[in-house]
Design a protein around this motif. Structure first.
Motif, mmCIF file in Angstrom:
data_model
loop_
_atom_site.group_PDB
_atom_site.id
_atom_site.type_symbol
_atom_site.label_atom_id
_atom_site.label_comp_id
_atom_site.label_asym_id
_atom_site.label_seq_id
_atom_site.Cartn_x
_atom_site.Cartn_y
_atom_site.Cartn_z
ATOM 1 N N PRO A 1 0.795 -1.234 0.000
ATOM 2 C CA PRO A 1 0.000 0.000 0.000
ATOM 3 C C PRO A 1 0.825 1.281 0.000
ATOM 4 O O PRO A 1 0.480 2.247 -0.700
ATOM 5 N N ALA A 2 1.916 1.319 0.754
ATOM 6 C CA ALA A 2 2.698 2.558 0.827
ATOM 7 C C ALA A 2 3.246 2.930 -0.539
ATOM 8 O O ALA A 2 3.292 4.116 -0.903
ATOM 9 N N ALA A 3 3.663 1.937 -1.311
ATOM 10 C CA ALA A 3 4.190 2.213 -2.647
ATOM 11 C C ALA A 3 3.088 2.693 -3.582
ATOM 12 O O ALA A 3 3.313 3.575 -4.427
ATOM 13 N N LEU A 4 1.899 2.120 -3.462
ATOM 14 C CA LEU A 4 0.782 2.571 -4.280
ATOM 15 C C LEU A 4 0.448 4.031 -3.989
ATOM 16 O O LEU A 4 0.166 4.807 -4.898
ATOM 17 N N LEU A 5 0.513 4.398 -2.719
ATOM 18 C CA LEU A 5 0.231 5.786 -2.347
ATOM 19 C C LEU A 5 1.252 6.744 -2.948
ATOM 20 O O LEU A 5 0.924 7.863 -3.329
ATOM 21 N N ARG A 6 2.511 6.280 -3.050
ATOM 22 C CA ARG A 6 3.561 7.137 -3.617
ATOM 23 C C ARG A 6 3.420 7.334 -5.118
ATOM 24 O O ARG A 6 4.040 8.241 -5.688
ATOM 25 N N MET A 7 2.634 6.509 -5.775
ATOM 26 C CA MET A 7 2.542 6.567 -7.230
ATOM 27 C C MET A 7 1.630 7.669 -7.738
ATOM 28 O O MET A 7 1.579 7.927 -8.943
ATOM 29 N N GLY A 8 0.891 8.306 -6.848
ATOM 30 C CA GLY A 8 0.020 9.387 -7.267
ATOM 31 C C GLY A 8 -1.244 8.927 -7.960
ATOM 32 O O GLY A 8 -1.830 9.675 -8.759
ATOM 33 N N LEU A 9 -1.694 7.715 -7.675
ATOM 34 C CA LEU A 9 -2.926 7.207 -8.273
ATOM 35 C C LEU A 9 -4.131 7.951 -7.698
ATOM 36 O O LEU A 9 -4.084 8.470 -6.575
ATOM 37 N N PRO A 10 -5.228 8.008 -8.423
ATOM 38 C CA PRO A 10 -6.440 8.643 -7.889
ATOM 39 C C PRO A 10 -6.860 7.959 -6.585
ATOM 40 O O PRO A 10 -6.771 6.729 -6.454
ATOM 41 N N GLN A 11 -7.352 8.734 -5.643
ATOM 42 C CA GLN A 11 -7.695 8.183 -4.339
ATOM 43 C C GLN A 11 -8.754 7.092 -4.449
ATOM 44 O O GLN A 11 -8.710 6.094 -3.722
ATOM 45 N N ALA A 12 -9.712 7.271 -5.349
ATOM 46 C CA ALA A 12 -10.765 6.263 -5.502
ATOM 47 C C ALA A 12 -10.178 4.926 -5.936
ATOM 48 O O ALA A 12 -10.619 3.863 -5.483
ATOM 49 N N LEU A 13 -9.167 4.957 -6.810
ATOM 50 C CA LEU A 13 -8.531 3.725 -7.259
ATOM 51 C C LEU A 13 -7.741 3.097 -6.117
ATOM 52 O O LEU A 13 -7.784 1.872 -5.915
ATOM 53 N N ILE A 14 -7.028 3.899 -5.372
ATOM 54 C CA ILE A 14 -6.269 3.368 -4.229
ATOM 55 C C ILE A 14 -7.213 2.722 -3.222
ATOM 56 O O ILE A 14 -6.957 1.612 -2.728
ATOM 57 N N ASP A 15 -8.328 3.378 -2.929
ATOM 58 C CA ASP A 15 -9.300 2.816 -1.987
ATOM 59 C C ASP A 15 -9.816 1.467 -2.486
ATOM 60 O O ASP A 15 -9.980 0.517 -1.703
#
Length: 356
Positions: A270-284
């Motif tokens: 998850p921490a790496a996904l957050l660093r990628m700048g993906l849209p919050q809805a996609l991360i959720d």
């Protein structure tokens, strides 16, 4: 959109200790191992977005000379041959669910190889097992009606690509791919109470297929709106291997994987996904429908498996999360989760003999 889920591939705990990390980097053609049961990771990337550094999610299990492919992500056919696997040995394909990154190369197997002589084709019918219809309406404009399951999807693919075999057969050089497929829609037992709105209730494993070499059982796993989504267990005289498919943590998987020799499980960081700048809805969405690598050790310990193999890496790009970082995450997860077995990071074309 997913960059990819991290993978680890593994043999039994008795065979792997400190050497497993080095072995994870030493893929060799599957045909050379000679083991009666072996696992080859054809591709280890998670999510639809293609990467130059990893192929799409797909694995091959060889049981007494018969090969079973689990999921058919991007490049599965090419990777199958690069792994040294013989196409005539292909006995079956199992699809965990019908997301694009798991099925995009599925019909390429019969379209390219059905009826082709030699080691790059097969002439004996193969069995296909995949999710049955979800019972929900399609929202795709050109495909009104209900969403197809595996059997109807296969028929529609055969229609879409009908020109090629027709031209070949008119010149007596081809085969209708559908004549070499036996497609089975897999639906859960009716007493589970499962549906598109109740996708993965607690359940006991049920039998999908059984022959003289292998018994395959399955459970439903939760993967967002996807229904049905399965994890599969292969039991053989030489050992047992479980494939999680895409799933959030679930007791169903622990039940299915109990005392298995190898658990091949998806993983996200998850921490790496957050660093990628993906849209919050996609991360959720990703966090709600996949399994944090930090949870894998606990899951493997609860299931009491011999070896934990992480695959379907997210992010799968080594420029975002290096292999060394994934291995540290796996070791930390095993330590915190109380898992004393082996952990192996999956890499494309990693080949591992499995021993009970």
């Amino acid at each position: 959109m997913l960059a990819g889920l991290a993978a680890t591939a593994a043999v039994s705990a008795a065979q792997w200790s400190g050497a497993q990390t080095a072995a994870a980097d030493q893929a060799r053609p599957a045909s050379r191992s000679g083991a009666p049961l072996s696992l080859t990771l054809l591709g280890t990337n998670g999510g639809p977005a293609p990467l130059a550094t990893r192929y799409g999610i797909s694995s091959a299990l060889v049981v007494d000379g018969r090969t079973y492919v689990v999921d058919c992500g991007r490049g599965a056919v090419s990777q199958y041959l690069r792994a040294g696997l013989s196409m005539p040995s292909l006995a079956g394909v199992f699809l965990t669910h019908l997301h694009s990154d798991h099925v995009v190369d599925y019909f390429a197997f019969p379209l390219l190889a059905a009826g082709t002589p030699g080691t790059t084709g097969f002439t004996t019918p193969i069995d296909i097992y995949g999710p049955g219809p979800a019972g929900i309406d399609s929202t795709v404009a050109v495909a009104p009606g209900t969403v197809p399951g595996t059997a109807e999807m296969t028929e529609l693919a055969a229609r879409a690509y009908a020109a090629s075999p027709t031209f070949f057969m008119s010149e007596h050089t081809g085969t209708d791919p559908m004549t070499l497929l036996r497609v089975h829609d897999v639906l859960p037992p009716s007493d589970t109470g499962a549906s598109a709105t109740h996708t993965a209730p607690d359940m006991a494993p049920f039998t999908v297929m059984e022959d003289d070499s292998v018994k395959v059982t399955a459970v439903l796993v939760p993967h967002g709106a996807v229904y049905p989504a399965y994890a599969y267990r292969f039991d053989t005289a030489h050992g047992s291997v479980v494939f999680s498919g895409d799933t959030a943590p679930t007791p169903n998987l622990v039940t299915l994987a109990r005392h298995a020799h190898v658990l091949v499980h998806e993983a996200i960081h998850p921490a790496a996904l957050l660093r990628m700048g993906l849209p919050q809805a996609l991360i959720d969405h990703i966090l709600a429908t996949h399994t944090d690598v930090a949870d894998l050790g606990r899951i493997a310990a609860q299931a009491d498996v011999g070896t934990l193999v992480a695959t379907h890496l997210g992010p799968g790009d080594p420029a975002v999360v290096s292999d060394a970082a994934w291995r540290r995450l796996l070791r930390d997860s095993a330590r915190r989760g109380g898992f004393a077995g082996s952990t192996v990071l999956g890499t494309d074309l990693l080949h591992l003999p499995v021993r009970a």
